[in-house]
Scaffold this active site. Structure first.
Site, PDB file in Angstrom:
ATOM      1  CB  CYS A  47      -0.903   0.031   1.228  1.00 28.62           C
ATOM      2  SG  CYS A  47      -1.911  -1.433   1.479  1.00 28.62           S
TER       3      CYS A  47
ATOM      4  CG  HIS B 260      -5.646  -0.805   2.753  1.00 31.63           C
ATOM      5  ND1 HIS B 260      -6.858  -0.550   2.154  1.00 31.63           N
ATOM      6  CD2 HIS B 260      -5.187  -1.963   2.205  1.00 31.63           C
ATOM      7  CE1 HIS B 260      -7.107  -1.495   1.264  1.00 31.63           C
ATOM      8  NE2 HIS B 260      -6.119  -2.373   1.278  1.00 31.63           N
TER       9      HIS B 260
ATOM     10  CG  HIS C 291      -8.319  -6.057   3.250  1.00 28.07           C
ATOM     11  ND1 HIS C 291      -7.574  -7.106   2.762  1.00 28.07           N
ATOM     12  CD2 HIS C 291      -7.883  -4.950   2.597  1.00 28.07           C
ATOM     13  CE1 HIS C 291      -6.706  -6.662   1.856  1.00 28.07           C
ATOM     14  NE2 HIS C 291      -6.885  -5.348   1.755  1.00 28.07           N
TER      15      HIS C 291
ATOM     16  CD  GLU D  18     -25.417  11.702  16.983  1.00 26.11           C
ATOM     17  OE1 GLU D  18     -24.684  12.358  17.746  1.00 26.11           O
ATOM     18  OE2 GLU D  18     -26.429  12.179  16.422  1.00 26.11           O
TER      19      GLU D  18
ATOM     20  CG  HIS E 219      -9.272  -4.084  -2.165  1.00 27.25           C
ATOM     21  ND1 HIS E 219      -8.219  -4.023  -3.067  1.00 27.25           N
ATOM     22  CD2 HIS E 219      -8.684  -4.072  -0.951  1.00 27.25           C
ATOM     23  CE1 HIS E 219      -7.075  -3.987  -2.396  1.00 27.25           C
ATOM     24  NE2 HIS E 219      -7.344  -4.010  -1.113  1.00 27.25           N
TER      25      HIS E 219
ATOM     26  CG  ASP F 283     -32.697  30.398  -5.145  1.00 26.34           C
ATOM     27  OD1 ASP F 283     -31.650  30.607  -4.500  1.00 26.34           O
ATOM     28  OD2 ASP F 283     -33.547  31.276  -5.388  1.00 26.34           O
TER      29      ASP F 283
ATOM     30  CD  GLU G 256     -32.683  36.829  -1.511  1.00 25.67           C
ATOM     31  OE1 GLU G 256     -32.893  38.039  -1.622  1.00 25.67           O
ATOM     32  OE2 GLU G 256     -31.555  36.340  -1.350  1.00 25.67           O
TER      33      GLU G 256
ATOM     34  CE  LYS H 228     -28.100  29.883  -6.225  1.00 19.30           C
ATOM     35  NZ  LYS H 228     -29.311  30.253  -5.466  1.00 19.30           N
TER      36      LYS H 228
ATOM     37  CG  ASP I 238     -35.595  34.172  -7.385  1.00 16.93           C
ATOM     38  OD1 ASP I 238     -35.616  35.383  -7.124  1.00 16.93           O
ATOM     39  OD2 ASP I 238     -34.692  33.425  -6.985  1.00 16.93           O
TER      40      ASP I 238
END
Length: 510
Positions: free
Chosen positions: A102, A120, A122, A145, A195, A275, A277, A443, A469
């Site tokens: 690894c 890592h 498994h 949670e 894996h 959106d 507003e 945006k 809008d």
């Protein structure tokens, strides 16, 4: 660091790191993460006098019984990955020592994420969760949670973990892992299909904590799937396919779809991005309540929280923005004294923030501070969010249809969560799968919507409906391939003639 000091190579810190790594290997073996000689761990040798990028690396060997390793079995590597110290060979039946396969992948996490430790695993959960949908390139989960244990995430956030395809040899994963880290700048893990998983943190404690949370969440997803429940939606209700609801027996019950005007069944959209507003919320609520509250309380907020880390981060962002504004000659920008006292700094910050609010600037530094000020207002019940009357019913309907709903606003993600969590209709966040703000881009730029499309993992951008809008936002989203509807609400600005977009006056029309 070309040649580490001999004192560093012989230090107690290095010995302690080796001992810690062998202890963790034993713990992880009993959790099923490193059984059968698989999996690996690496930790940097922390030393306050040495930058993290130049710290030594301790790494477990490959192909050995992880639960039986001792301190002297560990490899010591330089920051660039060259071996500085290797274990002595053991008699038969032990294999000759070999550094972890690894290693190239660990080094990428160190280089690209400035990690202090990488694990890592498994673990069975990390393997099985990639098999539930063999075509999926991501694992997604929300409203659990244990998501709070993942760096940068809260309960209401959507956790996204990229999935890369497995290869015959570990080192061959290096390129695809590198691409995943680039494509998902917020992730602290990458799953490898069939894996396991790579997980990193800024310390071994952070990496271990997150590894435990990831495995818990994978296990929860697998068990929810067995129950026919969808772990990727806020309520974790029944799984929806394109044809209907999947029950516990795996069979599809009830046809799902939308009846078009000519009585044909059209496929449901997979995602809706809203959106705020002028779309879910009156513009007047923002301009007449939220903005004035932030403007009137910015000085008090800064004075009360000035020494807190969160506020110092806000001030740092604001200073950088003001400096940029001064260089560009932006109207209203006032220099912030670099060596001034607290009162002088706050006075200058207040002047700049007031000018930014007046100009309705959509910048991260302002939106982040506003979110923190509004949080106090919501907590003290000095603010209650307003949404249009048709919004709660539509959110509930879309949720029941299995359509995932997200928010994209110039307001910070914190501000968005506060708004939908404190409405006159109660907490609406249970219907929302995630929140996007200007950290994904402006945006009015199409690349922002391309980024959102990639984050949502749809096969085609047209599977996403964006409702706004603002004509310029609609145009940008359309150019990115999204389906777009423009919201017509009281108080919204005029649209250009022949704008070419479908419009609605209520979400009930969608």
């Amino acid at each position: 660091m070309a040649t580490p000091p001999q004192a560093y190579l012989e230090s107690n810190k290095l010995k302690e790191t080796k001992a810690l790594l062998s202890e963790l290997c034993r713990q992880f073996y009993h959790l099923g993460w490193v059984s059968g000689t698989g999996g690996s761990i690496t930790i940097k040798v922390h030393d306050d006098s040495i930058p993290k990028s130049q710290q030594l690396i301790v790494m477990s060997p490959s192909g050995v019984q992880k639960e039986r390793m001792v301190d002297d079995d560990m490899y010591v590597l330089s920051p660039n990955g060259s071996v500085l110290s290797e274990p002595l060979a053991k008699p038969w039946p032990h294999k000759p020592p070999k550094c972890s396969d690894c290693a190239p992948l660990f080094l990428r996490a160190y280089e690209m994420r400035n990690a202090g430790a990488v694990i890592h695993s498994h673990g069975m959960e990390s393997c099985l969760v990639t098999m539930i949908n063999p075509l999926s390139k991501e694992f997604r989960i929300t409203h659990m949670e244990m998501i709070k244990g993942i760096q940068g995430h809260g309960y209401h956030d959507e956790l996204v973990v990229p999935i890369i395809e497995n290869t015959a040899h570990e080192r061959e994963l290096t390129e695809s892992l590198t691409e995943a880290i680039k494509a998902y700048p917020k992730t602290t893990a990458v799953l490898v299909r069939n894996h396991g998983i790579y997980i990193w943190g800024d310390s071994w404690i952070s990496a271990k904590t997150q590894a435990e949370c990831y495995h818990y969440l994978f296990d929860a997803a697998i068990k929810l799937h067995q129950l026919g429940l969808d772990w990727s939606t806020p309520s974790h209700g029944p799984i929806h396919s394109s044809n209907g609801v999947i029950g516990r027996n795996g069979k599809v019950s009830a046809k799902a779809g939308i009846l078009s005007s000519d009585n044909n069944i059209e496929p449901s959209r997979r995602c809706i991005v809203l959106d705020i507003e002028g779309t879910t919320t009156p513009i007047s609520f923002v301009t007449d309540i939220l903005f004035p509250y932030a403007r009137e309380n910015v000085g008090r907020h800064l004075e009360l929280t000035y020494d807190e880390a969160e506020t110092q981060d806000d001030i740092k962002l604001l200073k950088a923005q003001v400096q940029e504004d001064l260089e560009n000659g932006v109207s209203g920008a006032v220099p912030i004294p670099s060596n001034g006292g607290k009162e002088e700094v706050i006075a200058a910050l207040v002047a700049n923030v007031e000018a930014m609010i007046k100009a309705d600037r959509k910048i991260t530094s302002l939106k982040q501070l506003q979110g923190h000020i509004w949080r106090t207002g919501f907590q003290k019940n000095e603010i209650e969010a307003i949404v249009f009357d048709d919004v709660p019913e539509a959110l509930e309907k879309w949720h029941a249809l299995g359509i995932k709903v997200y928010i994209y606003s110039s307001g910070s993600r914190l501000a968005q969560r506060l708004l939908f969590g404190n409405t006159s209709y109660g907490d609406l966040r249970k219907y929302l799968c995630g929140f996007f703000d200007t950290t994904v881009g402006n945006k009015k730029e199409s690349k922002s919507y391309i980024e959102i499309t990639e984050s949502l993992g749809v096969d085609n951008p047209s599977e996403i409906l964006f409702v706004t809008d603002v004509y310029q936002e609609a145009t940008a989203a359309k150019s990115a391939g999204l389906d777009v509807i423009i919201s017509i609400r009281p108080g919204n600005g005029p649209l250009p003639d022949n704008h070419g977009f479908k419009t609605v006056k209520s979400f009930s029309e969608i």
